[in-house]
Design an enzyme around this catalytic site. Structure first.
Site, short mmCIF file in Angstrom:
data_model
loop_
_atom_site.label_atom_id
_atom_site.label_comp_id
_atom_site.label_asym_id
_atom_site.label_seq_id
_atom_site.Cartn_x
_atom_site.Cartn_y
_atom_site.Cartn_z
N TYR A 135 54.30 -8.15 51.90
CA TYR A 135 54.85 -6.84 51.55
C TYR A 135 55.93 -6.37 52.50
CZ TYR A 135 51.23 -6.33 48.07
OH TYR A 135 50.43 -6.52 46.97
N ASP A 185 41.84 -6.90 53.10
CA ASP A 185 42.72 -8.00 53.54
C ASP A 185 42.46 -8.30 55.01
OD1 ASP A 185 44.52 -10.02 53.33
OD2 ASP A 185 46.29 -8.75 53.57
#
Length: 1311
Positions: A1055, A1169
C-alpha cells in the site's frame, strides 16, 4: 636531425643584389650552367620599417664573410642564377608557341579566366596572383579588384636579361575557400629556426611600375654528389582561384635539378644524401624568407614534355596591392601529364633588421630532402609554389579544397625535415605556417591517383633571431621573387595598365609565401593508393561559391610591425565562421607575435584537428580595412586586443580606443548584422560558453604551448553563473568600461566583480555570444523602479540561464516574483518590479533547512469576513498550495487566545533572507516573508559587488516589509476578534477541495502542521502527556508550522512506501505515503473516506507496544501518514542480520506482541497483518506494532469487494494469513492470533510456515482446511511448540485469545 657545423659565409649567397643602387647589372662568371632569372621590384616605400632594404649577397666560395654597406636601391634588379648544365630535352615549336601566349584580362568578381604563358620562352608556369579585397567582401571605396599576374619564363642563356616580355593577367579573385594543413617538424638546436603550426603575415607596401636591373648569379656545380645528374626546373604558373577546369598548357622540362647539387651548390657542409622532398623543400633568399615545397595536389594540367636549352627568360609584370600567389609546377621528362598544384602557400614572415645594412640568411643545418614517390624512373618532379601574400584587406579563396586524409605519411627516407635559422631585431619573433590549398579538379584521371602519394606537410614556426653570421641552407633553385621596394617600374606596357588601377595606399609589410610543390608520377601509384584517392575524391568537392572575408590592419611602429588581429580565414584558426565541412576543414593556428625565441616541436600527428560542427560558409561583408576583427585567437592576445585603432595611417602613431567605447559598440553592432550569417558557433570541451569578449593576456603561456583547435557546439550551452554575478551587470559589458585583461586558466566560467563572465582560456567567442553581447551593451543602467523583468525571449543567454539556475537551486518563484499574486499584494508587486527572475510554476518556495536555518511561514493579507476568505488568500500559494482555486472558499477559524497571545512581530528586513525566525512562542501562520529575495537575492545583491543597487533594493524591501507587517497585524487583529474558537475547526483543502466543517461539539482542534508541504492533523485529546512534550505543547496550542525533509526508504509494502524524515524540530519520524487512484472519482472518494476512518481509529491507539501515530496529510493523490520512527528495524531485518532468534529472545518479543494485540482487541481493532515486517524493534528491546492501515484495508477486501482486489492487496503476506482471511469467511480477533503463531515460527526458524511453498500454493494449502501446519523443530522446548500449535489452530473459534495466550507457560519464562 643532428646539428651541423656552421658553414662559412660566401659571397655566393643566393639572390645577391648589387651594392650600388645605380650600377649596371653585375655579370658574374658564367660557366656551362643554366641561369635562373630573378627579378626584384622596388617600391616607393621602405622595404623595412626600421632599416634600409638589405641587399643580397652572391654566394660563392672564398668570398668575404660579410658584405659591404650598400645604399638603398631605387630600382629593381633582375638576378640571374646559373646552374650546372645537364642534358636538356628538345621542346617542340608548337609547345613553345602555345606557352608564349599571354592573356591579360580584367574580370568581374567570381569570374576566372585562364592565363596563357608568355610567348618568348618556355613557360615553366610562374604566374603570380595579386589577391586583393573585392567590393562585395570589403567595405572599401575602391573599385573591383584585379588579379595581376606575374609570368616568369626560363629562356636560353644570355649574359644579361632584358625586360622585353612580361605576362600579366587581370582577373578578379572569385570566392573560394583555402584549405589549411598543419605541418610538423622536428626540433633542432638553439638559434635554429623553429617551426610550429603558426604564421604571421604582413601586408605588402604599394607596388608600382618599377625600374629593372638584372645580374647573373653563378651557382657552382657541387662536386660532392656527381652521381646526381637529374635536374628539375620548377615551373611557376598563375594561381587563379576558382579554376574549376584545368588550364591546359604545354610544358617541357629543360632540366631536372639534382637535389644534392642544389644543396651543395649553396652550402659546403652537410650530408651528401640530400634529395628533394616534396613536402619539406624550402627556398631561402637573402630577405630571410623561406620557400617551402608543398606536396599539394591541385588543378592537374597536361603539359607535354619539351626540351629547352640554355637560359630561360623571366619577366615580371606590374603588381597591384594585395597578396600575390605564385604556384609552381613540375616539369616531367616524359609526356605524361603533370599536376598543377595551386593555392598552397607558405606564408613567410618578413624579416627586418635594425641598425644593419645587410641581411644574411643563417642556417644551422642542411636539410635532407627525399623524393617520395616519383624519383624512380623519370626524374624528380618538384613543383614549387611561390606565394606572395599580402595580409591587408585580402580575400584568398581557392575553388575547392583537398582533404589531407589521403596523404600518406612519408617513409623513413622522406621523414627528414628542413631546419634553418633566421633573425629578427628586438627579440620579436614572427612565425610562419604552411597552409594547404589544393583544388581537387584534375584534368587527367591518372594524375588523380597521385593524391595518395602526397607527403604530409608540416607547419613551421620561425622565430627570427638576431643573427649576422650568414649560413646557407639547402635550397632548390630559386626561380623568381618579387621584392617591394622603391622606385618606378620600367616593365612592359601591357603590365602597366593593371598597376594604374591601384588606388588605395599600401601598408608597410614584406610578406612572402613560397611553397614547394611536388609533382607525383602517376606510374608509381599502386592499387591501394588509387583506392584511397578514389575515396578522397568524392569527399573533396567543395562548393565553388564559398567565400571568406579577410580583415586586417597594421599598426606602424618604430621597430617592428605590430600585427593587429590579422585574420586569414582559410589559413588560420582565427576564423570563427562556418566552414563547408569538417572533412574539408584543416586549419593551422595563428602565430602569436609575442612568442619567444625557442624551438617548438609539434605533435607527430600531421593531420590537423577537424571541427565537429562545421557549417556551410556564407559570404559576408567584412568591415573596412582599418577595422580590427575583435574575434581574437586565444593565443594572440596583445595590446591591440584591448584597443582598437581608429585612424590608421602608414606613418606615425595610431589613435586607439578600448573595445568598450561607443565606437566599438557601433562597429560590433554593424559587424553583428553583417557577419551573423556566416559565423561559426563553437563550443568548448567542458560544454562551457563564453559570455565575454575579454580574454586573458596569455603571451607567456602561448609561447610554450601548442595552439589547439577548439570548436563550440552549434547550440550554445550557457554556463552556470556563479553567486558573485550582479543583477545589474549580468551578461553584458558596461559601455563606460573596457574589457579587462583577465589572466588565469579557469576551467569554469567565473564572474568578476564587475559582473563580467570570464571564459576559459581555450574558448573562442562564438557569434551567438557576440550577438547577445551586442544586444546587451547599449542597455543603460536601470534604476530599481525601471528594472521590470523582461520576457524570457528578450533575456540574454546569461540572464536566461541565471534564471533557470535560481529557480532550480533555490526553489523560487513565479512570474510575479517578489510578492504573491494575491488580491491585496498587487500594490507591492508594482513597487518591486526589479525582480530579475522569470516565471516558474510555483509561486512560493520554502528555503530548505540546508540553505536556511530559519523557517518562513505564510502571511494573510485580506481583511474580509471569515466566510469569504478563500484558501489561497489565507494560505497564499505557499509550499505547493499555489494552485488553490481562487473560487474555493473555506471557513477559517483561529483561537482568539492563540492570536492574541502571539501577535507580536519582529520584522527584520536586514536579515539574511528577509524572513522572521520561527520562534515557538510566536504565531507564524499570519506572517509572510519575501522569499523571493531569499538566498538568491543575497547572492545577486551582494554589497561587496554592487553596493548602490543593494542599498536601493534594501530600502525598498524595508519599506514594503514594514507596510505589509502593519497591514497584516491589523488583518490578524480583525480576524482574531471575529474568530470563534468554540465553533470553527478548519482544515485547508488542496486545490480548492473544501473539507466539511466539523459540526460536532468537541474540544479537539484540528491542527494544521506543515511538514514539507503536507498538512498533519493532530487531535489533542488523543496524545499522551509524554507525546505532547515530544511534539511540543506550544505546537499544539499555537499551530506552529513544522517542516520535514524526506530521507531514505525504510520499507515498501503493498500500500505504499515508508520513508525516514527529519522534522524542523530535530525529530526523526517515519512517513508512510500511499498513492490514491484518482482515475475513478467515486472509488477514490470511497477509499479516501475509509482511509480517513482508519486514520481516526489509529489516532486512538496509544500503547507502548504500538507505534505512535503523529498525523496525516493529503497532497494531491498521495496520502502521508506520519508515525513514530523505530530505528531498530523490523523483526525480519533482525533475523536477516542475526539469524533465527534464541528461544529466550523471541519469547520476550512474543509477550510484547501479545500485549499490543490484546490492547488492539480491547479497542475493537483487528490488525489482520501481523508479520515479521510489521513488528518493529526499538534499540531498548521494546516491540512496536506498525502498519495498521494495511490491516484495516484487508478487512474490507478491496474497494470493489472482489476476490481479485483482495488477492492484490494480500501480495507478500499469504504465509501469515489466517484461513478465514483467505476464505473471506469473516474477520475476527482470532485472525491476529494465527498471524502471531506464524510470526513466532518465523522468529524461531527464520522463515514463516510453508515458506518452501509458492505463495499461491501456500494460500491454497492454508485455505483448503486439509493440510496441517508444520510444528516447531524438536530443538525448541515443548512450551514453545505448544504455543505455536495453539496459535495455528485452523478453527478460529477454537483458537485462544490474546489474553489467554498471555497466561501460557511459554510466556511465563520471559517474566
Amino acid at each position: 636531425m643532428d646539428s651541423m657545423p656552421r658553414p662559412e659565409r660566401h659571397a655566393e649567397s643566393l639572390l645577391d643584389i648589387c651594392h650600388e643602387a645605380g650600377s649596371t647589372p653585375m655579370e658574374m662568371t658564367v660557366s656551362q650552367t643554366e641561369n635562373l632569372t630573378l627579378q626584384s621590384i622596388s617600391s616607393s616605400e621602405d622595404f623595412d620599417l626600421e632599416d634600409d632594404f638589405s641587399p643580397f649577397i652572391l654566394a660563392r666560395e672564398g668570398a668575404a664573410p660579410r658584405g659591404e654597406n650598400w645604399p638603398r636601391r631605387t630600382e629593381g634588379v633582375e638576378i640571374i642564377v646559373t646552374f650546372p648544365p645537364d642534358p636538356l630535352q628538345e621542346a617542340s615549336q608548337e609547345d613553345l608557341k602555345e606557352s608564349n601566349q599571354v592573356t591579360s584580362e580584367h574580370q568581374e568578381r567570381e569570374q576566372v579566366h585562364p592565363v596563357s604563358p608568355p610567348d618568348d620562352a618556355e613557360m615553366v608556369g610562374l604566374t603570380g596572383r595579386m589577391l586583393t579585397t573585392q567590393p562585395s567582401l570589403l567595405k572599401t571605396d575602391g573599385s573591383s579588384e584585379e588579379l595581376c599576374g606575374v609570368d616568369v619564363a626560363l629562356s636560353p642563356p644570355r649574359p644579361c636579361l632584358d625586360s622585353s616580355l612580361a605576362a600579366s593577367a587581370a582577373g578578379e579573385v572569385a570566392p573560394c575557400v583555402l584549405k589549411e594543413q598543419q605541418r610538423q617538424s622536428d626540433e633542432f638546436p638553439t638559434s635554429d629556426i623553429s617551426y610550429s603550426s603558426r604564421r604571421t603575415g604582413l601586408p605588402l607596401p604599394p607596388l608600382s611600375c618599377l625600374p629593372m636591373r638584372s645580374c647573373i648569379f653563378n651557382m657552382e656545380k657541387s662536386p660532392k654528389s656527381p652521381r646526381h645528374r637529374e635536374r628539375k626546373v620548377p615551373s611557376l604558373s598563375l594561381s587563379v582561384p576558382k579554376l574549376l577546369e584545368p588550364l591546359s598548357r604545354p610544358l617541357s622540362q629543360s632540366a631536372e635539378f639534382s637535389s644534392s647539387k642544389n644543396h651543395q651548390e649553396v652550402t659546403q657542409e652537410g650530408p651528401v644524401e640530400h634529395t628533394l622532398r616534396g613536402s619539406n623543400c624550402t627556398l631561402w633568399s637573402r630577405n630571410m624568407c623561406s620557400f617551402r615545397k608543398s606536396g599539394k595536389q591541385g588543378v592537374a594540367e597536361s603539359w607535354p614534355s619539351q626540351e629547352m636549352e640554355g637560359w630561360d627568360k623571366t619577366k615580371t609584370s606590374g603588381f597591384k596591392e594585395g597578396p600575390s600567389l605564385f604556384s609552381c609546377e613540375s616539369v616531367k621528362e616524359d609526356t605524361t601529364p603533370t599536376e598543377r598544384e595551386r593555392d598552397s602557400g607558405y606564408h613567410v614572415s618578413e624579416m627586418q633588421r635594425g641598425g644593419e645594412d645587410s641581411q644574411y640568411l643563417s642556417s644551422r643545418k642542411k636539410e635532407s630532402w627525399t623524393a617520395r614517390v616519383v624519383e624512380r624512373d623519370s626524374g624528380v618532379e618538384h613543383p614549387i609554389l611561390c606565394k606572395l601574400l599580402e595580409v591587408s584587406n585580402s580575400e584568398m579563396t581557392p575553388a575547392e579544397e583537398k582533404e589531407i586524409g589521403n596523404e600518406n605519411v612519408p617513409d623513413a627516407k622522406s621523414n627528414s625535415v628542413h631546419k634553418s635559422g633566421a633573425m629578427e631585431p628586438h627579440a620579436a619573433s614572427e612565425e610562419v605556417s604552411v597552409p594547404k590549398n589544393g583544388p581537387s579538379v584534375n584534368s587527367d584521371g591518372p594524375a588523380e591517383e597521385l593524391e595518395g602519394h602526397r607527403d604530409i606537410e608540416q607547419n613551421r614556426k620561425i622565430p627570427m633571431e638576431e643573427e649576422t653570421n650568414p649560413e646557407m641552407n639547402g635550397v632548390v633553385p630559386l626561380t623568381h621573387i618579387a621584392f617591394p621596394g622603391e622606385g618606378t617600374s620600367k616593365g612592359p606596357a601591357r603590365a602597366e595598365p593593371h598597376l594604374q588601377r591601384r588606388k588605395r595606399p599600401a601598408q608597410n609589410s614584406n610578406s612572402f609565401n613560397l611553397l614547394a610543390h611536388r609533382e607525383h608520377d602517376k606510374l608509381q601509384t599502386n592499387t591501394h593508393r588509387t583506392k584511397l584517392d578514389s575515396r578522397t575524391k568524392a569527399r573533396n568537392r567543395a562548393p565553388p561559391n564559398l567565400m571568406v572575408s579577410i580583415q586586417a590592419s597594421i599598426k606602424p611602429n618604430m621597430h617592428k610591425n605590430s600585427i593587429k588581429t590579422q585574420v586569414f580565414p582559410a589559413l588560420e584558426l582565427i576564423d570563427h565562421r562556418p566552414h563547408p565541412s569538417s572533412k574539408f576543414q584543416r586549419r593551422a593556428p595563428l602565430t602569436e607575435k609575442k612568442s619567444t625565441h625557442q624551438t617548438q616541436k609539434p605533435k607527430k600527428q600531421a593531420f590537423p584537428r577537424i571541427g565537429k560542427h562545421a557549417g556551410i560558409k556564407k559570404p559576408g561583408i567584412p568591415l573596412s580595412a582599418e577595422t580590427t576583427d575583435p574575434r581574437l585567437h586565444f593565443l594572440d592576445l596583445k595590446y591591440s586586443d584591448m584597443f582598437k585603432e581608429i585612424n590608421s595611417a602608414s606613418n606615425g602613431p595610431g589613435i586607439y580606443e578600448m573595445f568598450g567605447t561607443p565606437v566599438y559598440c557601433h562597429i560590433r553592432e554593424a559587424e553583428r548584422h553583417d557577419h551573423r550569417c556566416y559565423r561559426e558557433i563553437r563550443t568548448a570541451p567542458s560544454g562551457r560558453c563564453v559570455v565575454n569578449k575579454c580574454q586573458s593576456s596569455e603571451s607567456d603561456r602561448c609561447s610554450n604551448s601548442r595552439a589547439r583547435l577548439l570548436q563550440k557546439r552549434q547550440h550554445i550551452k550557457p554556463p552556470k553563473p556563479l553567486h558573485g554575478l550582479r543583477q545589474k551587470h549580468r551578461g553584458f559589458i558596461s559601455k563606460d568600461k573596457g574589457c579587462k585583461d583577465m589572466g588565469g586558466h579557469t576551467e569554469d566560467s567565473v564572474s568578476e566583480p564587475d559582473g563580467q563572465m570570464k571564459s576559459p582560456g581555450n574558448d573562442f567567442l562564438s557569434s551567438k555570444d557576440d550577438a547577445q553581447l551586442m544586444h546587451l551593451i547599449p542597455i543603460p543602467e536601470l534604476s530599481p523602479e525601471q528594472k521590470a523583468p523582461a520576457p524570457v525571449s528578450d533575456l540574454s543567454i546569461v540572464e536566461e540561464i541565471f534564471t533557470e539556475e535560481c529557480a532550480d537551486e533555490e526553489g523560487i518563484l513565479n512570474d510575479d516574483s517578489l510578492t504573491q499574486s494575491l488580491g491585496d499584494l498587487k500594490e507591492p508587486e508594482g513597487l518591486h518590479p526589479q525582480a530579475p527572475l522569470v516565471p516558474s510554476e510555483n509561486s512560493w518556495a520554502v528555503l530548505s533547512e540546508k540553505r536556511s536555518g530559519k523557517r518562513v511561514s505564510p502571511e494573510k493579507h485580506n481583511v474580509e469576513p471569515l466566510d469569504k476568505i478563500n484558501a489561497e488568500q489565507m494560505f497564499p500559494g505557499y509550499l505547493e498550495f499555489d494552485s488553490l482555486s481562487e473560487k474555493s472558499k473555506t471557513l477559517v477559524s483561529f483561537s482568539s487566545c492563540s492570536f492574541q497571545e502571539n501577535l507580536e512581530r519582529a520584522p527584520s528586513p536586514t536579515e539574511q533572507h528577509w524572513a522572521r525566525s520561527l520562534e515557538q512562542d510566536s504565531l507564524e501562520n499570519n506572517s509572510t516573508t519575501y522569499q523571493t529575495f531569499g538566498k538568491i537575492s543575497q547572492e545577486i545583491l551582494d554589497p561587496g559587488k554592487n553596493e548602490e543597487l543593494t542599498d536601493e533594493l534594501l530600502g525598498c524591501l524595508v519599506e514594503e516589509l514594514l507596510a505589509l507587517d502593519e497591514k497584516d497585524n491589523n488583518s490578524c487583529q480583525i480576524m482574531t476578534n471575529e474568530a470563534d474558537a468554540k465553533n470553527l475547526n478548519l482544515v485547508f483543502s488542496r486545490r480548492g477541495n473544501t473539507i466539511e466543517e466539523l459540526g460536532r461539539e468537541t474540544t479537539d482542534v484540528k491542527l494544521q502542521r506543515c511538514i514539507n508541504g503536507f498538512r498533519i492533523y493532530d487531535e489533542e485529546n488523543f496524545l499522551t502527556s509524554n507525546e505532547k512534550k515530544t511534539l511540543s505543547d506550544k505546537s499544539l496550542n499555537h499551530e506552529e508550522a513544522i517542516f520535514w525533509t524526506k530521507g531514505e526508504i525504510l520499507g515498501r509494502g503493498a500500500y505504499g512506501t515508508v520513508y525516514c524524515g527529519l522534522t524542523s524540530l530535530g525529530q526523526l519520524i517515519a512517513v508512510k505515503q500511499v498513492a490514491l487512484d484518482t482515475s475513478d472519482k467515486l472509488a477514490t472518494e470511497k477509499e479516501y473516506r475509509k482511509l480517513q476512518e482508519e486514520v481516526d481509529l489509529l489516532k486512538a491507539l496509544k500503547h507502548v507496544n504500538i507505534v505512535a501515530y503523529l498525523g496525516t496529510c493529503l497532497e494531491e493523490n498521495t496520502l502521508s501518514i506520519f508515525m513514530e520512527f523505530v530505528p531498530g528495524g523490523s523483526i525480519s531485518s533482525i533475523i536477516n542480520r542475526f539469524g533465527p532468534l534464541p528461544e529466550m529472545v523471541f519469547c520476550k518479543y512474543t509477550r510484547q506482541i501479545l500485549q499490543g494485540v490484546a490492547y488492539l482487541h480491547d479497542n475493537c481493532v483487528v490488525h489482520r497483518d501481523i508479520k515479521g515486517n510489521n513488528v518493529m524493534l526499538m534499540p531498548t528491546g521494546i516491540i512496536k506494532l506498525i502498519d495498521f492501515g494495511c490491516a484495516k484495508r484487508l478487512a474490507w477486501a478491496g474497494l470493489n469487494g472482489t476476490h481479485s482486489d483482495m488477492l492484490k492487496s494480500m501480495r507478500g503476506t499469504p504465509y501469515w494469513m489466517a484461513p478465514e482471511v483467505i476464505n473471506e469467511s469473516g474477520y475476527g480477533r482470532k485472525s491476529d492470533i494465527w498471524s502471531i503463531g506464524c510470526t513466532v515460527f518465523e522468529m524461531a526458524t527464520g522463515k514463516p510456515p510453508l515458506a518452501s511453498m509458492d505463495r499461491m500454493a501456500a494460500m491454497f494449502y492454508i485455505g483448503a482446511h486439509r493440510g496441517l501446519m508444520p510444528p516447531l523443530p524438536a530443538r525448541f522446548s515443548e512450551p514453545a511448540a505448544d504455543f505455536v500449535r495453539l496459535c495455528l489452530t485452523r478453527d478460529q473459534h477454537e483458537r485462544p485469545s490474546a489474553l489467554q495466550l498471555l497466561k501460557h507457560s511459554f510466556l511465563k519464562r520471559s517474566q
